[in-house]
Design a protein around this motif. Sequence first.
Motif, short mmCIF file in Angstrom:
data_model
loop_
_atom_site.label_atom_id
_atom_site.label_comp_id
_atom_site.label_asym_id
_atom_site.label_seq_id
_atom_site.Cartn_x
_atom_site.Cartn_y
_atom_site.Cartn_z
N GLU A 166 6.23 -16.22 1.04
CA GLU A 166 5.95 -14.79 0.99
C GLU A 166 4.69 -14.45 0.20
OE1 GLU A 166 9.44 -12.53 -0.06
OE2 GLU A 166 10.34 -12.90 1.91
N SER A 167 3.76 -15.36 0.14
CA SER A 167 2.49 -15.07 -0.52
C SER A 167 1.72 -14.02 0.27
CB SER A 167 1.65 -16.35 -0.65
OG SER A 167 1.47 -16.97 0.61
N GLY A 168 1.20 -13.03 -0.43
CA GLY A 168 0.45 -11.96 0.22
C GLY A 168 1.25 -11.20 1.26
N LYS A 169 2.55 -11.14 1.10
CA LYS A 169 3.42 -10.62 2.17
C LYS A 169 3.24 -9.13 2.43
CE LYS A 169 7.63 -9.50 -0.47
NZ LYS A 169 7.68 -8.07 -0.08
N ASP A 170 2.74 -8.35 1.45
CA ASP A 170 2.59 -6.91 1.65
C ASP A 170 1.17 -6.49 2.01
OD1 ASP A 170 5.24 -6.45 1.25
OD2 ASP A 170 5.05 -5.70 -0.80
#
Length: 377
Positions: A166-170
């Motif tokens: 979920e790295s950089g997920k947003d």
Amino acid sequence: SSNSKWSIVVMTRAKDISKILTDADISGNIDVDGTTNLDVVDVDGAVNFAADVTFADGADIITASAGTSNFRAGVNAGNSITSGGNYNTVVGDEAGTALSTGDFNTFIGYVAGDAIDTSSENVAIGANALTTDTKGSKAVAVGKGSLGSQNFSSATDSHNTAVGYESGKDIITGTSNTIIGGLAGSTFTTGLRNTLVGANSGLALVTSNSDNTFMGQGAGSAITSGDANTIIGRYSGNAGGIDIRTSSNQIVISDGDGTPRMHVKNTGNVAFHGQGRVMAYYSFTIADDASLTILAATAGGNLCTVYDQSSGSSALFHVGYDANVLLSSKSISGKTFLANDVSGNICVFSSGHTVTLKNRTGGALGLRLAIFGSGDN
């Protein structure tokens, strides 16, 4: 008789079938227990293999698509590729399912890159990686959910790289971000040019935070609205008496426990934390009657040491808030020091809020200068 039914049974070995049938259209089932050598097989329905399948040396697995040199494996993987969609690799249920004319994409994992349609040169590896974007190109997402919210409404080279769960997920429309580590940079949406390395680094950044560099597990994890900050080590952004959670242009170097050891403020001031000795000085040669401005603006609360390399003479000057210079102590060994501009001396003196060092000894000098202070500038 007319009521009789006849059947003909031909008993033969499987390897001799080719001697009997040159061309056959079989609508039923074929059950082959032995070894069968077939040159070309066109199967319209499903094929079920109950054992290993071995491809001979030099044989290729080729999946058909309307484009050129595409490989597809998985339910609906790359099933929308049309003529003009070339050199794509899509593996996994629904991976790249919307891809039509994009080129050089690699999507591996459940619904990886499943919304990309005409974009090119993306890499998405992991379930739900790059799962929302439709028009972005040149993104790298490795890890479940990485860059999962990125979505450009028009053709955009994102140059985002996110590696880790979920790295950089947003991130939605942010570009040129490099994010490495589980949950690193997982909350900001439109920020630019951030470099976050380490699990949970930049974890609290929101919206448009940009130009931050955080390196270390949890580095900058408490910073919420700052830009252009640099953190090396596990400092969160609020520890050891230093709070930069909403500040910008700060530099902090910390140890492995996250305790800050050096802080460079956005004013340029450098603060060292903890016990120890700082060995930092400026060496230079100054001609006779030449001067050097050593402090300006609000120069309060500084100590200035001057050392003559040839004679070993040295002196300590104190500069007050109003830039008033006092000679605190000196070691005489051939050269004299003075807190005024007087011939025959190494002089440190003030004029307004400017502090000047001047050589009035009659010859060039090789000096070392160090300044330590608590003033703001």
